[in-house]
Design a protein around this motif. Structure first.
Motif, short mmCIF file in Angstrom:
data_model
loop_
_atom_site.label_atom_id
_atom_site.label_comp_id
_atom_site.label_asym_id
_atom_site.label_seq_id
_atom_site.Cartn_x
_atom_site.Cartn_y
_atom_site.Cartn_z
N THR A 132 35.20 42.76 31.60
CA THR A 132 36.01 41.68 32.25
C THR A 132 37.23 41.97 32.65
O THR A 132 37.86 41.61 33.81
N TRP A 406 37.63 34.71 35.97
CA TRP A 406 37.00 35.60 35.09
C TRP A 406 37.75 35.78 33.68
O TRP A 406 37.26 35.75 32.71
N MET A 436 31.34 32.53 33.28
CA MET A 436 31.34 33.54 34.50
C MET A 436 30.72 33.18 35.78
O MET A 436 31.17 33.07 36.82
#
Length: 515
Positions: A132, A406, A436
């Motif tokens: 991420t 995110w 997400m």
């Protein structure tokens, strides 16, 4: 076509940045063996002055200095969410960064995913935290190049066509070489030039604007006449979006790998606390850039359609003598080099520590880890250049908006995990997935707007999509933890070796190499 004096000043400052990058080797101890900690974190040796320069230069990017005045030029008051957002960051950094540094130093952690891996004993959770961070960082890195190109084009310093593209490639190539050789020390020394150039040039521009208009009052009056009076003030309907965007952005910022990398390079938690207290000086700088967006409106600057970020460079080109204008443009260009270098280092470090070593080559020596990290950092910069030349600028902006949503979804695993280990790693993983998916859906549904309406009827509440997704994330994590604990599901392969609470023992903070 750019004035010769402007171009000469611009090239002189850029050349000075290159020379400073070469001197970075002087900051490296000669008796240290190659290590990822040495290359990526400067051996955790930076004192308060260098840490303030590096952390401020990393947080306040070139694109920030163009996007905020561009937003003020086009939308008025909502642009100033960036000021409270960066103010909120300071107390958060005071608490979170100093505590995370202590834990990371004791256990040899280099990335946030390292901490998550050790805290929860869950390789999958650590992997999604690392990926991420990399995913959110890459469009941010590309935006630094876009910011340089937009500003220099508006000022006439950037030639159009292939020649201009080669200039940008050469600029990033020099940065890539310095970063490859000296790691985090290269952007650290360049950050000193960035601070001097930005503070001096912005002070000069602001003084000229105030002298030209006779004070701030006529600037705001002129901007109001063009935007309409309500645009200089937040309406009641705009206030929830403004507040949640400021809060969500502040929480997200401290989760970005490049910000954590700059923080981990400090020589102790006391240094980070001192720096956190002094960071508002950079926030004042950002507020002045926003003010210049209003000044561009009042001066009648006509930015190209869809290119509001060019308003302030066009104002600078109109008001300032050529040498000073060149200084401003060079300051913005150097302003992009520091965060771009730290971003590439952070992405490379996350890949090596949490993907390569964890899943590909667990026995990799420190020397090999550094070699792989250097190669990945070069690849990250090349990817950013290819992205900018291959896709539209708006694509990078859209992805960066998504990146903020995110990166916020790792907040429960990292920030909450600093204070309690009660959340189950599988519940955190489920919460991350829900955050997400929901955050991406909300942003895409609204045409890549980070502000989304919640509710139905005549007046739905508008809030920041990332914060809405984070609330869902936390709800799933808490509910999932309760359910999994009740079912007796084990936490992770290594979590039984961890204490129930992660405590931080106080240590003397006398220097970088304090054991």
């Amino acid at each position: 076509m750019a004035d010769g004096a402007m171009t000469a000043t611009f090239l002189a400052v850029i050349g000075g940045a290159s020379l400073l990058a070469v001197t970075a080797r002087r900051l490296r101890p000669v008796d240290r063996l190659p290590s990822l900690e040495g290359w990526a974190l400067a051996d955790r040796s930076l004192g308060p002055g260098w840490t303030w320069l590096l952390l401020g230069g990393t947080i306040f990017t070139a694109y920030t200095f163009t996007a905020v005045p561009g937003l003020a030029y086009g939308n008025g008051a909502p642009a100033f969410f960036a000021v409270p957002y960066t103010v909120i960051v300071c107390p958060l950094a005071f608490v979170l960064l100093s505590r995370l540094w202590s834990v990371a130093r004791r256990h040899g952690y280099v990335t946030a995913a390292d901490f998550v891996r050790g805290r929860y004993g869950s390789p999958p959770l650590a992997l999604v935290v690392a990926l991420t961070g990399i995913l959110a960082t890459m469009p941010y890195l590309a935006l630094q190049l876009i910011g340089i190109r937009a500003v220099l084009t508006a000022g006439g310093v950037h030639p159009r066509g292939v020649a201009g593209d080669l200039v940008l490639v050469a600029l990033f190539a020099g940065l890539a070489v310095a970063t490859y050789r000296h790691g985090l020390r290269a952007p650290t020394v360049i950050s000193a030039l960035k601070a001097v150039a930005v503070f001096v040039s912005l002070t000069a521009v602001t003084w000229l604007v105030l002298e030209r208009f006779g004070g701030p009052g006529p600037v705001f009056d002129g901007a109001a006449a063009r935007l309409g009076d309500p645009a200089l003030l937040l309406s009641p309907a705009q206030q929830p979006a403004y507040a949640t965007l400021a809060l969500g952005s502040a929480l997200a910022l401290l989760m970005y790998p490049h910000v954590l990398t700059a923080g981990f390079a400090a020589d102790g938690p006391r240094t980070l606390r001192k720096v956190s207290v002094a960071l508002p000086a950079w926030t004042g700088l950002l507020a002045l850039f926003g003010f210049l967006g209003f000044a561009a409106l009042a001066a009648g600057v006509r930015a190209p359609r869809g290119g509001a970020e060019a308003a302030v460079p066009m104002l600078v080109d109109r008001l300032m003598p050529a040498p000073l204008a060149g200084l401003v443009f060079a300051a913005i260009a150097v302003g992009a080099l520091v965060p771009a270098a730290v971003m590439s280092i952070a992405a490379a470090t996350s890949f090596v520590r949490n993907v390569y070593v964890e899943y590909v080559q667990p026995t990799a020596t420190p020397k090999r880890q550094v070699r792989i990290a250097k190669a990945v950092s070069i690849t990250a910069k090349a990817g950013a250049v290819a992205f900018v030349f291959g896709l539209r600028d708006q694509d990078a902006i859209n992805l960066q908006l998504l990146g903020g949503v995110w990166i916020l979804q790792i907040f429960p695993a990292v920030a909450v995990g600093l204070f309690t280990g009660r959340l189950h790693p599988r519940a955190l993983l489920a919460g991350w997935a829900v955050g997400m998916v929901s955050g991406t859906y909300l942003v895409v549904r609204e045409g890549f707007s980070s502000i989304v309406p919640l509710g139905t009827g005549a007046g739905p509440l508008e809030i920041y999509a990332g914060l809405a997704a984070l609330l869902l994330n936390l709800a799933v994590a808490v509910a999932g933890t309760a359910a999994l604990t009740r079912l007796g599901v084990p936490r992770g392969a290594d979590s039984t070796d961890l204490p129930p609470r992660l405590t931080v023992r106080r240590r003397p903070e006398t220097g970088a190499n304090n054991p």
